[in-house]
Scaffold this motif. Structure first.
Motif, mmCIF file in Angstrom:
data_model
loop_
_atom_site.group_PDB
_atom_site.id
_atom_site.type_symbol
_atom_site.label_atom_id
_atom_site.label_comp_id
_atom_site.label_asym_id
_atom_site.label_seq_id
_atom_site.Cartn_x
_atom_site.Cartn_y
_atom_site.Cartn_z
ATOM 1 N N GLU A 92 31.474 -15.041 -11.102
ATOM 2 C CA GLU A 92 30.373 -14.625 -11.901
ATOM 3 C C GLU A 92 29.721 -13.229 -11.878
ATOM 4 O OE1 GLU A 92 25.908 -16.200 -12.478
ATOM 5 O OE2 GLU A 92 27.274 -17.400 -11.437
ATOM 6 N N GLY A 93 29.806 -12.743 -13.047
ATOM 7 C CA GLY A 93 29.460 -11.260 -13.137
ATOM 8 C C GLY A 93 30.417 -10.178 -13.322
ATOM 9 N N SER A 94 31.940 -10.872 -13.121
ATOM 10 C CA SER A 94 32.994 -10.290 -13.353
ATOM 11 C C SER A 94 33.225 -10.031 -14.691
ATOM 12 C CB SER A 94 34.177 -10.942 -12.722
ATOM 13 O OG SER A 94 34.080 -11.273 -11.428
ATOM 14 N N ARG A 95 34.075 -8.677 -14.689
ATOM 15 C CA ARG A 95 34.661 -8.190 -16.406
ATOM 16 C C ARG A 95 36.002 -8.916 -16.116
ATOM 17 N NH1 ARG A 95 32.957 -7.136 -20.948
ATOM 18 N NH2 ARG A 95 33.663 -5.023 -21.870
ATOM 19 N N ILE A 96 36.439 -9.556 -17.308
ATOM 20 C CA ILE A 96 37.900 -10.201 -16.942
ATOM 21 C C ILE A 96 38.667 -9.884 -18.282
ATOM 22 C CG2 ILE A 96 37.231 -12.155 -15.614
ATOM 23 C CD1 ILE A 96 37.287 -13.992 -18.227
ATOM 24 N N LEU A 97 39.746 -9.942 -18.233
ATOM 25 C CA LEU A 97 40.751 -9.976 -19.550
ATOM 26 C C LEU A 97 40.987 -11.489 -19.999
ATOM 27 C CD1 LEU A 97 43.542 -7.825 -18.292
ATOM 28 C CD2 LEU A 97 41.445 -6.972 -19.497
ATOM 29 N N ILE A 98 40.802 -11.623 -21.398
ATOM 30 C CA ILE A 98 40.984 -12.750 -22.220
ATOM 31 C C ILE A 98 42.402 -12.725 -22.581
ATOM 32 C CG2 ILE A 98 40.303 -14.235 -24.073
ATOM 33 C CD1 ILE A 98 37.936 -14.084 -21.752
ATOM 34 N N ALA A 121 49.501 -12.948 -25.029
ATOM 35 C CA ALA A 121 48.868 -11.351 -24.984
ATOM 36 C C ALA A 121 47.419 -11.448 -24.660
ATOM 37 C CB ALA A 121 48.929 -10.811 -26.527
ATOM 38 N N ILE A 122 47.021 -10.063 -24.030
ATOM 39 C CA ILE A 122 45.725 -10.042 -23.789
ATOM 40 C C ILE A 122 44.867 -9.547 -24.968
ATOM 41 C CG2 ILE A 122 44.108 -8.525 -22.490
ATOM 42 C CD1 ILE A 122 45.846 -10.326 -20.610
ATOM 43 N N VAL A 123 43.877 -10.087 -25.528
ATOM 44 C CA VAL A 123 43.092 -10.177 -26.915
ATOM 45 C C VAL A 123 41.853 -9.443 -26.868
ATOM 46 C CG1 VAL A 123 44.740 -11.611 -27.849
ATOM 47 C CG2 VAL A 123 42.508 -12.500 -27.014
ATOM 48 N N ALA A 124 41.099 -9.536 -25.464
ATOM 49 C CA ALA A 124 39.668 -9.001 -25.465
ATOM 50 C C ALA A 124 39.374 -8.964 -23.884
ATOM 51 C CB ALA A 124 38.962 -10.188 -26.023
ATOM 52 N N ILE A 125 38.468 -8.299 -23.619
ATOM 53 C CA ILE A 125 37.605 -8.104 -22.385
ATOM 54 C C ILE A 125 36.345 -8.578 -22.460
ATOM 55 C CG2 ILE A 125 37.008 -6.259 -20.688
ATOM 56 C CD1 ILE A 125 39.243 -4.469 -21.995
ATOM 57 N N ALA A 126 35.932 -9.434 -21.491
ATOM 58 C CA ALA A 126 34.483 -9.837 -21.374
ATOM 59 C C ALA A 126 34.145 -10.146 -20.096
ATOM 60 C CB ALA A 126 34.628 -11.409 -22.059
ATOM 61 N N THR A 127 32.610 -10.082 -19.984
ATOM 62 C CA THR A 127 31.956 -10.369 -18.817
ATOM 63 C C THR A 127 31.501 -11.843 -18.687
ATOM 64 O OG1 THR A 127 31.025 -8.075 -18.691
ATOM 65 C CG2 THR A 127 29.943 -9.706 -17.105
ATOM 66 N N LEU A 136 40.287 -6.288 -28.431
ATOM 67 C CA LEU A 136 41.164 -5.223 -28.281
ATOM 68 C C LEU A 136 41.809 -4.962 -29.781
ATOM 69 C CD1 LEU A 136 43.127 -5.964 -25.188
ATOM 70 C CD2 LEU A 136 41.320 -4.497 -25.523
ATOM 71 N N PRO A 137 41.882 -3.807 -30.110
ATOM 72 C CA PRO A 137 42.764 -3.471 -31.227
ATOM 73 C C PRO A 137 44.061 -3.874 -31.449
ATOM 74 C CG PRO A 137 41.356 -1.614 -30.588
ATOM 75 C CD PRO A 137 41.304 -2.548 -29.643
ATOM 76 N N GLU A 138 44.805 -3.669 -30.223
ATOM 77 C CA GLU A 138 46.266 -4.012 -30.311
ATOM 78 C C GLU A 138 46.476 -5.089 -29.057
ATOM 79 O OE1 GLU A 138 48.743 -3.206 -32.297
ATOM 80 O OE2 GLU A 138 47.207 -2.448 -33.557
ATOM 81 N N PRO A 139 46.656 -6.423 -29.335
ATOM 82 C CA PRO A 139 47.066 -7.270 -28.310
ATOM 83 C C PRO A 139 48.051 -6.628 -27.339
ATOM 84 C CG PRO A 139 46.976 -8.332 -30.273
ATOM 85 C CD PRO A 139 46.687 -7.079 -30.594
ATOM 86 N N ASN A 174 45.861 -1.589 -17.430
ATOM 87 C CA ASN A 174 45.488 -0.284 -17.799
ATOM 88 C C ASN A 174 45.774 -0.212 -19.475
ATOM 89 O OD1 ASN A 174 44.951 1.117 -15.394
ATOM 90 N ND2 ASN A 174 47.058 1.720 -15.109
ATOM 91 N N ALA A 175 46.780 -0.981 -20.177
ATOM 92 C CA ALA A 175 46.998 -0.759 -21.448
ATOM 93 C C ALA A 175 45.754 -1.499 -22.167
ATOM 94 C CB ALA A 175 48.217 -1.652 -21.754
ATOM 95 N N ALA A 176 44.965 -2.519 -21.666
ATOM 96 C CA ALA A 176 43.990 -3.181 -22.145
ATOM 97 C C ALA A 176 42.678 -2.152 -21.828
ATOM 98 C CB ALA A 176 43.806 -4.716 -21.363
ATOM 99 N N LEU A 177 42.521 -1.762 -20.636
ATOM 100 C CA LEU A 177 41.284 -0.939 -20.367
ATOM 101 C C LEU A 177 41.203 0.250 -21.438
ATOM 102 C CD1 LEU A 177 40.988 -1.223 -16.637
ATOM 103 C CD2 LEU A 177 39.702 -2.505 -18.617
ATOM 104 N N ARG A 178 42.524 0.963 -21.703
ATOM 105 C CA ARG A 178 42.488 2.215 -22.549
ATOM 106 C C ARG A 178 41.771 1.704 -23.839
ATOM 107 N NH1 ARG A 178 47.458 3.204 -20.053
ATOM 108 N NH2 ARG A 178 48.734 2.261 -21.689
ATOM 109 N N GLN A 179 41.907 0.358 -24.422
ATOM 110 C CA GLN A 179 41.333 0.160 -25.790
ATOM 111 C C GLN A 179 39.962 -0.413 -25.826
ATOM 112 O OE1 GLN A 179 44.292 -2.144 -28.109
ATOM 113 N NE2 GLN A 179 45.389 -2.291 -26.633
#
Length: 132
Positions: free
Chosen positions: A33-39, A61-67, A100-103, A121-126
């Motif tokens: 709970e409260g964590s930032r995760i990759l979708i 593919a990773i498509v988003a980041i969420a809390t 993410l603009p690019e999965p 890192n590839a996800a966080l850069r976006q």
């Protein structure tokens, strides 16, 4: 950083259509709970799902980041938190979703899993910081 695999079209709906609840049969572990995760969009589609729109055809593919902001059980006795919420399951609430603009291609897993450093890192850069 952890990732959560979600079948399409649900992963795309989280990333692009304001779906802010993830329906699960199990309770969210308190440590997340409260964590930032990759979708992560899983390799297979939910064959029973009917959702229309763009961005729903990306797989593995990773498509988003969420809390993850919380979790509650819906016993079906009242109108719950979202149009997307299903009765009789746990609702994991999400916020600050950034599509993410690019999965980022990645092999997923059941439950929470830890992607390799290059994938994270590839996800966080976006992460533009512009939440849907």
């Amino acid at each position: 950083m952890k990732a959560l695999t979600i079948r399409q079209p649900w992963a795309g709906a989280i990333a692009h259509q304001m779906k802010r609840v993830e329906n699960r049969s199990w309770k969210l572990p308190a440590k997340h709970e409260g964590s930032r995760i990759l979708i992560h969009a899983g390799a297979q589609r939910d064959r029973n799902a009917i959702v229309y729109g763009d961005h729903l055809d990306v797989y593995s593919a990773i498509v988003a980041i969420a809390t993850i902001t919380g979790c509650h059980f819906d016993d079906g006795n009242q109108v719950c938190c979202s149009y997307w919420a299903e009765p009789g399951v746990y609702h994991w609430t999400l916020s600050d979703v950034v599509a993410l603009p690019e999965p980022v291609p990645a092999k997923g897993a059941l439950g929470f899993w830890t992607p390799d450093e290059d994938t994270v890192n590839a996800a966080l850069r976006q992460d533009t910081g512009v939440a849907w």
